[in-house]
Design an enzyme around this catalytic site. Structure first.
Site, PDB file in Angstrom:
ATOM      1  CE1 TYR A 117      -8.649   1.726   2.295  1.00  0.00           C
ATOM      2  CE2 TYR A 117     -10.326   2.925   1.077  1.00  0.00           C
ATOM      3  CZ  TYR A 117      -9.823   1.741   1.567  1.00  0.00           C
ATOM      4  OH  TYR A 117     -10.490   0.555   1.321  1.00  0.00           O
ATOM      5  CE  LYS A 163      -7.765  -0.401  -0.531  1.00  0.00           C
ATOM      6  NZ  LYS A 163      -7.460  -1.833  -0.454  1.00  0.00           N
TER       7      LYS A 163
END
Ligand code: NAI
Ligand SMILES: C[C@H](O)[C@@H]1OC(=O)[C@H](O)[C@@H]1O
Length: 256
Positions: free
Chosen positions: A159, A163
């Site tokens: 993740y 980002k």
């Protein structure tokens, strides 16, 4: 972006729930026309968002699309253009965070996380800014990155990389699109109470850890992020381009 008397035309991806819903409603309070994107399967949640946008004074338009799917994004861009014409504001918010230990991340989980979070921002931004450039009216792109673009997470290896990618994408597009009057910025939320982290925040000790780390004394709520996104779309923010705006209650700077 030129005539502030006209209702703005806004798309919020992933607006069925959480930060996306709060953002759609925030623009609704300006009487904006708000395209409420949702993934196939979340129509009921999206309909609730649409009700809230209407109650706030805005005009919602529901549009289904998995942002990771190029064909669905193309269809969404055509549908929104037919309804609104070119956008004034694009908010890339859709995202997933399937918490997992590093050695349990298989290639399918890695790829899906990247496809929704990073490829989705690329596909949606390319499709909608192409229309904005052709229209020549300028506009705003705000993408929801994360404090996780700057820090790591032991269960967010896949993740966090997405980002960091979103923040980077906004910086390059800030250069590409500024000559067309379009600014591109990233908002970096800290820990905001939504479905995405409900299970994680229920883990023993997690809330206590955040309570100590966040100087303002609370975890965030979706409206905290929606307000920051909205600020970046105001005329007064026209010189903010390629920026990363932390919305974390001071968590990042609180080392000791
Ligand atoms: N809640 C938090 O602490 C933080 C959240 N974020 C980011 O904020 C964004 C919104 O997340 P939250 O509101 O917190 O979580 P949430 O789980 O409440 O909302 C996620 C939204 O994305 C939508 N979505 C998921 N996959 C999609 C797809 N393939 N196509 C279209 N829509 C899709 C969901 O329908 C939902 O509306 C995400 O990008 C997340 O990474 C960033 C930092 C912190
Ligand atoms: C979902 C997490 O609680 C949240 O997501 C982020 O991007 C933040 O770093 C938090 O970990």
């Amino acid at each position: 972006m030129t005539n502030t008397d006209e209702p703005q035309r806004v798309l919020v991806t992933g607006a069925a729930r959480g930060i996306g819903r709060a953002t759609a409603v925030r623009f609704g309070r300006d009487r904006a026309r708000v395209a409420v994107n949702y993934p196939p399967g979340e129509l009921e949640h999206a309909q609730r968002t649409a009700e809230l946008v209407t109650a706030a004074g805005g005009e919602p338009y529901l549009v289904a699309a998995d942002v990771a799917d190029p064909a669905q994004v193309t269809a969404m861009a055509e549908a929104v253009h037919a309804e609104f014409g070119p956008l004034d504001v694009l908010v890339n918010n859709a995202g997933i965070c399937p918490f997992a230990d590093f050695f349990d991340i298989d290639v399918e989980l890695w790829d899906r996380t990247h496809q929704v979070n990073l490829r989705g921002v690329f596909l949606v931004t390319q499709a909608f800014t192409r229309q904005m450039v052709e229209a020549g009216r300028g506009g705003r792109v705000v993408s929801v990155s994360s404090i996780s673009a700057w820090v790591g997470g032991s269960q967010q290896v896949h993740y966090c990389a997405t980002k960091a990618g979103i923040s980077s994408l906004m910086k390059s597009l800030a250069i590409v699109l500024a000559p067309h009057g379009i600014t591109c910025n990233a908002v970096l939320p800290g820990t905001i109470e939504t479905d995405i982290n409900r299970d994680d925040l229920a883990r023993p000790g997690k809330r206590e850890m955040f309570a100590q780390r966040i100087p303002v004394g609370r975890t965030g709520v979706p409206d905290d992020v929606a307000g920051a996104i909205w600020l970046l779309t105001r005329p007064e923010a026209g010189y903010v381009n390629g920026a990363e705006l932390l919305v974390d209650g001071g968590m990042f700077v609180n080392l000791q």
